[in-house]
Design an enzyme around this catalytic site. Structure first.
Site, PDB file in Angstrom:
ATOM      1  N   GLY A  89      67.247 -96.278  71.829  1.00  0.00           N
ATOM      2  CA  GLY A  89      67.774 -96.608  70.526  1.00  0.00           C
ATOM      3  C   GLY A  89      69.508 -96.492  70.691  1.00  0.00           C
ATOM      4  O   GLY A  89      70.156 -96.907  69.760  1.00  0.00           O
ATOM      5  N   ASP A 122      72.592 -95.380  64.542  1.00  0.00           N
ATOM      6  CA  ASP A 122      73.879 -96.456  64.630  1.00  0.00           C
ATOM      7  C   ASP A 122      73.917 -96.615  66.238  1.00  0.00           C
ATOM      8  O   ASP A 122      74.969 -97.420  66.583  1.00  0.00           O
ATOM      9  CB  ASP A 122      75.142 -95.647  64.051  1.00  0.00           C
ATOM     10  CG  ASP A 122      75.398 -94.393  64.813  1.00  0.00           C
ATOM     11  OD1 ASP A 122      74.790 -93.816  65.921  1.00  0.00           O
ATOM     12  OD2 ASP A 122      76.438 -93.787  64.439  1.00  0.00           O
ATOM     13  N   GLY A 123      72.952 -96.002  67.154  1.00  0.00           N
ATOM     14  CA  GLY A 123      73.187 -96.368  68.612  1.00  0.00           C
ATOM     15  C   GLY A 123      74.320 -95.752  69.117  1.00  0.00           C
ATOM     16  O   GLY A 123      74.657 -96.082  70.376  1.00  0.00           O
ATOM     17  N   ARG A 180      59.330 -92.444  81.734  1.00  0.00           N
ATOM     18  CA  ARG A 180      58.986 -91.409  80.831  1.00  0.00           C
ATOM     19  C   ARG A 180      57.549 -91.164  80.979  1.00  0.00           C
ATOM     20  O   ARG A 180      56.865 -92.277  80.864  1.00  0.00           O
ATOM     21  CB  ARG A 180      59.430 -91.093  79.567  1.00  0.00           C
ATOM     22  CG  ARG A 180      61.190 -91.515  79.697  1.00  0.00           C
ATOM     23  CD  ARG A 180      61.472 -92.307  78.296  1.00  0.00           C
ATOM     24  NE  ARG A 180      62.763 -92.768  78.294  1.00  0.00           N
ATOM     25  CZ  ARG A 180      64.012 -91.980  77.994  1.00  0.00           C
ATOM     26  NH1 ARG A 180      63.669 -90.798  77.247  1.00  0.00           N
ATOM     27  NH2 ARG A 180      65.319 -92.433  78.169  1.00  0.00           N
ATOM     28  N   ASP A 249      58.482 -88.007  75.593  1.00  0.00           N
ATOM     29  CA  ASP A 249      59.605 -89.219  75.984  1.00  0.00           C
ATOM     30  C   ASP A 249      60.827 -88.476  76.589  1.00  0.00           C
ATOM     31  O   ASP A 249      61.563 -89.303  77.125  1.00  0.00           O
ATOM     32  CB  ASP A 249      60.101 -89.888  74.573  1.00  0.00           C
ATOM     33  CG  ASP A 249      60.661 -88.868  73.647  1.00  0.00           C
ATOM     34  OD1 ASP A 249      59.636 -88.110  73.358  1.00  0.00           O
ATOM     35  OD2 ASP A 249      61.384 -88.914  73.162  1.00  0.00           O
TER      36      ASP A 249
HETATM   37  P1  AMP Z   1      66.200 -88.317  71.811  1.00  0.00           P
HETATM   38  O1  AMP Z   1      67.090 -87.475  70.912  1.00  0.00           O
HETATM   39  O2  AMP Z   1      67.162 -88.761  72.867  1.00  0.00           O
HETATM   40  O3  AMP Z   1      65.060 -87.724  72.371  1.00  0.00           O
HETATM   41  O4  AMP Z   1      65.802 -89.448  70.929  1.00  0.00           O
HETATM   42  C1  AMP Z   1      64.698 -89.762  70.238  1.00  0.00           C
HETATM   43  C2  AMP Z   1      64.579 -91.076  69.648  1.00  0.00           C
HETATM   44  O5  AMP Z   1      65.496 -91.577  68.611  1.00  0.00           O
HETATM   45  C3  AMP Z   1      64.773 -92.350  70.734  1.00  0.00           C
HETATM   46  O6  AMP Z   1      63.937 -93.158  70.529  1.00  0.00           O
HETATM   47  C4  AMP Z   1      66.333 -92.647  70.595  1.00  0.00           C
HETATM   48  O7  AMP Z   1      66.500 -93.913  71.069  1.00  0.00           O
HETATM   49  C5  AMP Z   1      66.407 -92.631  69.087  1.00  0.00           C
HETATM   50  N1  AMP Z   1      67.849 -92.273  68.619  1.00  0.00           N
HETATM   51  C6  AMP Z   1      68.537 -91.027  68.781  1.00  0.00           C
HETATM   52  N2  AMP Z   1      69.735 -91.068  68.355  1.00  0.00           N
HETATM   53  C7  AMP Z   1      69.876 -92.302  68.029  1.00  0.00           C
HETATM   54  C8  AMP Z   1      71.160 -93.022  67.500  1.00  0.00           C
HETATM   55  N3  AMP Z   1      72.289 -92.481  67.254  1.00  0.00           N
HETATM   56  N4  AMP Z   1      71.189 -94.151  67.167  1.00  0.00           N
HETATM   57  C9  AMP Z   1      69.796 -94.740  67.259  1.00  0.00           C
HETATM   58  N5  AMP Z   1      68.777 -94.264  68.064  1.00  0.00           N
HETATM   59  C10 AMP Z   1      68.818 -93.134  68.188  1.00  0.00           C
HETATM   60 MG    MG Z   2      65.444 -88.389  74.725  1.00  0.00          MG
END
Ligand code: AMP
Ligand code: MG
Length: 491
Positions: A89, A122-123, A180, A249
């Site tokens: 994301g 917001d990516g 993953r 994940d």
């Molecule tokens: P994580 O914290 O990396 O384990 O993320 C869990 C999920 O949330 C994943 O699918 C990420 O891509 C999404 N995600 C986390 N932070 C963001 C962000 N700032 N913008 C978009 N997607 C996010």
């Molecule tokens: Mg992660």
């Protein structure tokens, strides 16, 4: 000549594994740091990477020739509940590069903008988490733990909105791959056995080449992943590292540690220690990590059932048998490491009480995890005063009776004391990315644009084993006012 030579195997898989997605350019990119040795390993000229052209690539403003940017899809169990649709994301896989030894690595930009998997997000990434991941993942690498790495970090010149407005940044992350357990879960949940088959072949070829051609490829893969994860998580335990978000994940098929969101190294030891602000129930507490890894691997095994055997009952039996080997494999790896930390050739059944009593006293006395073991190495041989950390840390008197027992046990071990001590130093670092040091480095960068504390800390953590009294402040546990009790995902 291309500055980065790509060879993108994942992007050649069927399109159901990803979405093509270019990074979203940022306003005013500026370089923070380039990891020179890693760049060189990957055949990327460090000076180029630090130049405006290299910075533009890391920021996502320039897509280099040969890159094939994608966002990959996955699912996953987050804190135990299944989420059928996750994905990159806020990360974009630029492509893959081969290092000087022909090993394949993903080059990913984290914080590179929205993708179809961003949902509400917001990516983007604030600066703090980027610096944190840089520091901790590179420290883990120096500590010998399989891990994703940090190739470079840049600021974006933009602000990201969290509880407050924060400076934005992008991290160029390098990993053996980003496949993953959640990637397998995504396709298993859809009953897409063809996709699972493709993934098994891809991951075997990439990470377990000696298992390619096995009679039962899915089983060979499962066994390989279990073996690697058992060793990785044992290393975490032996260093007092708490991952903090062991969702499926966030567990890689390669066995590398990934996702440095709410992770932390313990200062004072307690088996129930939790740092993550969102881990209310302590699911991912220090003592639970091996059990959670076991549970996650059972999730992986479940996804492979259609491939393990045509007969469902036999497939289940094969999966169960493989997963059941995890606790013993973990224990073996942990015992080997603990023997090294205690200066013993191996742990015997009679040493169980010695180890358990040590941890119990450490917990009661709130002993610093890292420096207690380091001090044992000091005490194991009288020859090497130069490395001594006595001025930084002394063991509590409550450990004296235990030390006497340990010395009796050492006397029964045949090793030469000088080489034993060298082994113990190599098993117990003196410098770890302590939470208060990481926090200070982030605060200086965020509040004052001062990157000196960050850069110094990266440099110190690259040599975690060798003590230099001039660096004493990096070895010391936090003063009472500096203690960090909570970490945040802060994405
Ligand atoms: P994580 O914290 O990396 O384990 O993320 C869990 C999920 O949330 C994943 O699918 C990420 O891509 C999404 N995600 C986390 N932070 C963001 C962000 N700032 N913008 C978009 N997607 C996010
Ligand atoms: Mg992660």
């Amino acid at each position: 000549m291309n500055a980065i030579v790509f060879d993108n195997s994942y992007a050649r898989l069927p399109e159901k594994f990803y979405t093509r997605q270019r990074p979203d350019p940022v306003k005013a990119p500026s370089g923070i740091r380039v990891n020179r040795p890693l760049a060189q390993q990957l055949g990327i000229e460090p000076r180029w990477l630090a130049s405006p052209e290299g910075v533009a690539v890391v920021a996502g403003n320039q897509v280099p020739a040969g890159a094939d940017p994608i966002a990959t899809v996955y699912a996953g169990h987050q804190f135990g509940s299944y989420n059928p649709q996750l994905g990159d994301g806020r990360a974009i896989l630029l492509g893959e590069v081969l290092d000087q030894q022909g090993r394949r690595f993903d080059l990913q930009l984290k914080g590179a903008g929205r993708t179809p998997y961003s949902r509400g997000g917001d990516g983007r990434s604030p600066l703090g988490p980027v610096l944190r991941e840089y520091l901790v993942s590179e420290a883990m690498h120096a500590l010998g733990v399989p891990t994703t790495r940090a190739l470079a970090a840049v600021t974006t010149g933009e602000r990201v909105v969290r509880e407050e407005l924060l400076p934005g940044a992008v991290l160029a992350r390098v990993a053996r791959s980003h496949v993953r357990i959640g990637t397998f879960q995504f396709f298993a949940a859809r009953g897409d056995v063809d996709a699972l088959q493709v993934l098994v072949e891809h991951v075997l070829a990439r990470h377990y080449p000696d298992r390619v051609g096995a009679d039962n490829p899915a089983l060979a893969l499962l066994q390989g992943v279990i073996e690697r994860q058992a060793r990785t998580v044992a290393q975490w335990q032996l260093l007092g590292f708490i991952h903090g978000v062991m969702n499926t994940d966030n567990m890689l098929l390669s066995g590398e540690t990934i996702d440095y969101g709410p992770c932390a190294f313990m200062d004072d030891f307690h088996p129930d220690r939790v740092f993550s602000s969102i881990d209310q129930g302590g699911r991912y507490a220090y003592r639970n990590q091996p059990g959670i890894a076991h549970w996650n691997l059972a999730c992986l095994a479940q996804t492979l059932i259609p491939l393990l055997h045509e007969d469902g009952a036999q497939a289940l039996a094969l999966a169960q048998e493989a997963v059941d080997t995890f606790p013993a494999q973990f224990q073996q790896a942990h015992n080997r490491g603990m023997a090294r930390k205690l200066g013993l050739g191996e742990l015997t059944g009679q040493d169980t009480a010695l180890v358990e009593d040590l941890f119990q006293i450490m917990a009661e006395q709130r002993c610093d995890f890292t420096l207690t073991f380091r001090r044992l190495a000091d005490l194991s041989h009288s020859g090497a005063a130069a490395n001594d950390i006595r001025a930084v840390h002394e063991l509590p008197d409550a450990l004296l009776p235990w030390l006497a027992r340990w010395r009796v046990r050492l006397a029964a071990d045949p090793a030469d004391t000088a080489s034993r001590q060298a082994d113990m130093y190599a098993a117990s670092p003196v410098f770890i990315p302590r939470n208060h040091l990481v926090a200070q480095a982030i605060d200086a960068a965020q509040d004052r644009c001062d990157y000196a504390p960050f850069n110094e800390l990266v440099d110190v953590l690259a040599r975690p084993w060798s003590y230099d009294p001039k660096l004493a402040r990096y070895a010391r546990p936090p003063a009472p006012g500096e203690v960090v009790r909570q970490t945040f995902c802060g994405t």
